[in-house]
Scaffold this motif. Structure first.
Motif, PDB file in Angstrom:
ATOM      1  N   LEU A  41     -51.622  56.540  67.911  1.00 14.21           N
ATOM      2  CA  LEU A  41     -51.642  57.972  68.219  1.00 14.21           C
ATOM      3  C   LEU A  41     -52.164  58.237  69.626  1.00 14.21           C
ATOM      4  N   LEU A  42     -53.040  57.353  70.094  1.00 16.99           N
ATOM      5  CA  LEU A  42     -53.610  57.512  71.428  1.00 16.99           C
ATOM      6  C   LEU A  42     -52.745  56.874  72.520  1.00 16.99           C
ATOM      7  N   ASP A  43     -51.687  56.184  72.122  1.00  8.80           N
ATOM      8  CA  ASP A  43     -50.770  55.568  73.085  1.00  8.80           C
ATOM      9  C   ASP A  43     -49.703  56.591  73.447  1.00  8.80           C
ATOM     10  N   LEU A  44     -50.045  57.518  74.334  1.00  8.24           N
ATOM     11  CA  LEU A  44     -49.182  58.640  74.644  1.00  8.24           C
ATOM     12  C   LEU A  44     -47.899  58.199  75.352  1.00  8.24           C
ATOM     13  N   GLU A  45     -46.852  58.964  75.147  1.00  7.95           N
ATOM     14  CA  GLU A  45     -45.585  58.742  75.832  1.00  7.95           C
ATOM     15  C   GLU A  45     -45.589  59.486  77.163  1.00  7.95           C
ATOM     16  N   LYS A  46     -45.308  58.783  78.242  1.00 10.25           N
ATOM     17  CA  LYS A  46     -45.203  59.422  79.552  1.00 10.25           C
ATOM     18  C   LYS A  46     -43.793  59.982  79.697  1.00 10.25           C
ATOM     19  N   ILE A  47     -43.675  61.298  79.820  1.00  8.91           N
ATOM     20  CA  ILE A  47     -42.355  61.908  79.915  1.00  8.91           C
ATOM     21  C   ILE A  47     -42.028  62.386  81.333  1.00  8.91           C
ATOM     22  N   GLU A  48     -43.008  62.440  82.198  1.00 10.68           N
ATOM     23  CA  GLU A  48     -42.815  62.801  83.602  1.00 10.68           C
ATOM     24  C   GLU A  48     -44.127  62.507  84.313  1.00 10.68           C
ATOM     25  N   GLU A  49     -44.131  62.483  85.610  1.00  8.83           N
ATOM     26  CA  GLU A  49     -45.376  62.265  86.349  1.00  8.83           C
ATOM     27  C   GLU A  49     -46.396  63.328  85.960  1.00  8.83           C
ATOM     28  N   ASN A  50     -47.564  62.870  85.480  1.00  8.69           N
ATOM     29  CA  ASN A  50     -48.663  63.752  85.067  1.00  8.69           C
ATOM     30  C   ASN A  50     -48.376  64.541  83.792  1.00  8.69           C
ATOM     31  N   MET A 211     -71.216  55.005  62.448  1.00  5.99           N
ATOM     32  CA  MET A 211     -69.755  54.999  62.565  1.00  5.99           C
ATOM     33  C   MET A 211     -69.301  53.755  63.324  1.00  5.99           C
ATOM     34  N   ARG A 212     -68.103  53.304  62.984  1.00  2.19           N
ATOM     35  CA  ARG A 212     -67.414  52.296  63.798  1.00  2.19           C
ATOM     36  C   ARG A 212     -65.938  52.319  63.441  1.00  2.19           C
ATOM     37  N   ALA A 213     -65.106  51.955  64.391  1.00  4.83           N
ATOM     38  CA  ALA A 213     -63.691  51.801  64.096  1.00  4.83           C
ATOM     39  C   ALA A 213     -63.546  50.713  63.039  1.00  4.83           C
ATOM     40  N   ASP A 214     -62.722  50.966  62.029  1.00  4.87           N
ATOM     41  CA  ASP A 214     -62.623  50.068  60.874  1.00  4.87           C
ATOM     42  C   ASP A 214     -61.627  48.942  61.146  1.00  4.87           C
ATOM     43  N   GLY A 215     -61.980  48.091  62.100  1.00  6.49           N
ATOM     44  CA  GLY A 215     -61.130  46.982  62.492  1.00  6.49           C
ATOM     45  C   GLY A 215     -61.511  46.529  63.887  1.00  6.49           C
ATOM     46  N   LYS A 216     -60.644  45.770  64.519  1.00  5.98           N
ATOM     47  CA  LYS A 216     -60.898  45.238  65.859  1.00  5.98           C
ATOM     48  C   LYS A 216     -60.050  45.975  66.876  1.00  5.98           C
ATOM     49  N   LEU A 217     -60.687  46.385  67.989  1.00  7.72           N
ATOM     50  CA  LEU A 217     -59.994  47.076  69.071  1.00  7.72           C
ATOM     51  C   LEU A 217     -59.792  46.131  70.254  1.00  7.72           C
ATOM     52  N   PRO A 218     -58.744  46.356  71.045  1.00  8.38           N
ATOM     53  CA  PRO A 218     -58.562  45.552  72.258  1.00  8.38           C
ATOM     54  C   PRO A 218     -59.647  45.851  73.285  1.00  8.38           C
ATOM     55  N   ASP A 219     -59.759  44.969  74.279  1.00 11.11           N
ATOM     56  CA  ASP A 219     -60.765  45.136  75.337  1.00 11.11           C
ATOM     57  C   ASP A 219     -60.242  46.108  76.392  1.00 11.11           C
ATOM     58  N   LEU A 223     -59.834  53.104  76.029  1.00 15.79           N
ATOM     59  CA  LEU A 223     -59.551  53.272  74.605  1.00 15.79           C
ATOM     60  C   LEU A 223     -60.835  53.447  73.811  1.00 15.79           C
ATOM     61  N   HIS A 224     -61.876  52.670  74.108  1.00 20.36           N
ATOM     62  CA  HIS A 224     -63.140  52.785  73.378  1.00 20.36           C
ATOM     63  C   HIS A 224     -63.776  54.151  73.614  1.00 20.36           C
ATOM     64  N   VAL A 225     -63.714  54.656  74.850  1.00 22.11           N
ATOM     65  CA  VAL A 225     -64.254  55.978  75.148  1.00 22.11           C
ATOM     66  C   VAL A 225     -63.465  57.054  74.412  1.00 22.11           C
ATOM     67  N   ALA A 270     -66.423  50.786  70.474  1.00 29.66           N
ATOM     68  CA  ALA A 270     -66.253  51.709  69.346  1.00 29.66           C
ATOM     69  C   ALA A 270     -65.978  50.982  68.045  1.00 29.66           C
ATOM     70  N   ASP A 271     -65.718  49.666  68.092  1.00 29.51           N
ATOM     71  CA  ASP A 271     -65.532  48.903  66.856  1.00 29.51           C
ATOM     72  C   ASP A 271     -66.812  48.182  66.446  1.00 29.51           C
ATOM     73  N   GLU A 272     -67.938  48.560  67.050  1.00 28.12           N
ATOM     74  CA  GLU A 272     -69.256  48.094  66.607  1.00 28.12           C
ATOM     75  C   GLU A 272     -70.053  49.308  66.160  1.00 28.12           C
ATOM     76  N   TRP A 273     -71.059  49.091  65.318  1.00 28.18           N
ATOM     77  CA  TRP A 273     -71.793  50.206  64.730  1.00 28.18           C
ATOM     78  C   TRP A 273     -72.471  51.065  65.783  1.00 28.18           C
ATOM     79  N   LEU A 274     -72.303  52.385  65.638  1.00 29.66           N
ATOM     80  CA  LEU A 274     -72.956  53.369  66.491  1.00 29.66           C
ATOM     81  C   LEU A 274     -73.616  54.418  65.600  1.00 29.66           C
ATOM     82  N   LEU A 275     -74.871  54.716  65.863  1.00 27.50           N
ATOM     83  CA  LEU A 275     -75.574  55.762  65.121  1.00 27.50           C
ATOM     84  C   LEU A 275     -75.306  57.105  65.783  1.00 27.50           C
TER      85      LEU A 275
END
Length: 319
Positions: A41-50, A211-219, A223-225, A270-275
């Motif tokens: 969902l966060l991998d947006l489609e670029k449809i034009e510059e900006n 909270m934490r993302a329920d899985g592994k995220l890429p480096d 994306l983590h922010v 974001a895939d590690e525990w955060l209070l």
């Protein structure tokens, strides 16, 4: 957005494909396949510059979740900034409720590119109208003064009930919120509002969750922010409810995010525990103010959040 990402976003349940999502005790999908769909969902489609386009999951509440549009808008801003410049703050307004049935178009204005700071403004548009606006600032990494508040002493996340266990006795009351696919693992330290309301008002009450993302995220730092921006709209206004011994829906409380600000202080995953430690300093005029602090498991303060939300009782007049 790739075809695979688009397909994943359109199928957030995780029940299709070769690797279906695991089920919690309540039968709700969670884990890596569901997290992958949030990442899509966060991998947006670029449809034009900006100009970028995002979609919502097929299983959605009646309005687009505020954390989703905030996360997507920050992705759009970040896609126009060199990766060595890290986002350090954002300020946003929720203008209209988003329609989860149609795509959201994100228009980025490149306000400034300075030697140390970069500023972007993003407007999210649906049906020809702005539904959300965001300003974000990015900075090159610099050295300077260092201090931070200490993390509260709380129970470790592994010792706390899962969200499925917490909600099991209240599924009928919570309705869709208890059965939606869960990409984020949430563990309540303090009682959630559907439990704490039975104890009555709690002056100076904090609302605390791990909270934490329920899985592994890429480096990918951006994306983590953006995942943290997504999470920051979860449970934040519960601190307002705790002060009054109320719960969403069942006590006639109608709520919506109005504005949102975040400051990012230190690196985190974001895939590690955060209070998430939240408190409400004030409520007035049909609005409630909440502040939140994110701490890493080793006690580092990594982000600060402030949000004002609509907090209207059902007996009050509508907008």
């Amino acid at each position: 957005m790739t075809e695979a990402a688009r397909a994943a976003a359109a199928d957030p349940s995780g029940v299709q494909g070769a690797h279906p999502a695991p089920l919690a005790l309540d039968g709700v999908p969670h884990g890596q396949p569901i997290l992958d769909r949030l990442v899509a969902l966060l991998d947006l489609e670029k449809i034009e510059e900006n100009i970028f386009r995002g979609v919502s999951p097929s299983v959605s509440p009646t309005r687009v979740f505020g954390g989703q549009v905030a996360g997507q808008a920050l992705v759009a801003a970040g896609r126009t900034v060199p990766p060595e410049r890290k986002v350090h703050s954002l300020h946003a307004y929720f203008i209209r409720g988003g329609d989860p049935r149609v795509p959201i178009v994100y228009e980025v204005d490149r306000i400034r590119d300075g030697r140390s700071f970069t500023t972007r403004r993003v407007v999210a548009v649906q049906h020809g109208k702005a539904i959300f606006s965001l300003s974000a600032s990015f900075q090159v990494v610099e050295e300077g003064l260092e201090h931070a508040n200490e993390m509260p002493k709380v129970a470790a996340p592994e010792t706390l009930p899962t969200y499925a266990e917490r909600t099991a006795p209240y599924r009928e009351q919570l309705k869709a919120w208890a059965t939606m696919p869960r990409p984020i693992d949430v563990r309540y330290v303090t009682d959630p509002p559907w439990v704490s309301k039975d104890s009555g008002p709690r002056p100076e009450a904090n609302n605390q969750v791990w909270m934490r993302a329920d899985g592994k995220l890429p480096d990918d730092d951006l994306l983590h922010v953006c995942l943290l921006a997504y999470c920051s709209d979860m449970t934040l206004l519960d601190g307002v409810l705790a002060r009054h011994g109320l719960n969403w829906g069942s006590d006639g409380v109608i709520g919506a995010s109005l504005d949102h600000a975040m400051w990012f202080h230190r690196p985190f995953r974001a895939d590690e525990w955060l209070l998430y430690d939240c408190v409400s300093p004030s409520a007035s005029g049909g609005r409630g103010l909440a502040t939140g602090r994110f701490f890493s498991a080793d006690g580092q303060l990594v982000a600060t959040v402030v949000q004002e939300g609509l907090m209207r009782l059902a007996t009050e007049s509508p907008l």
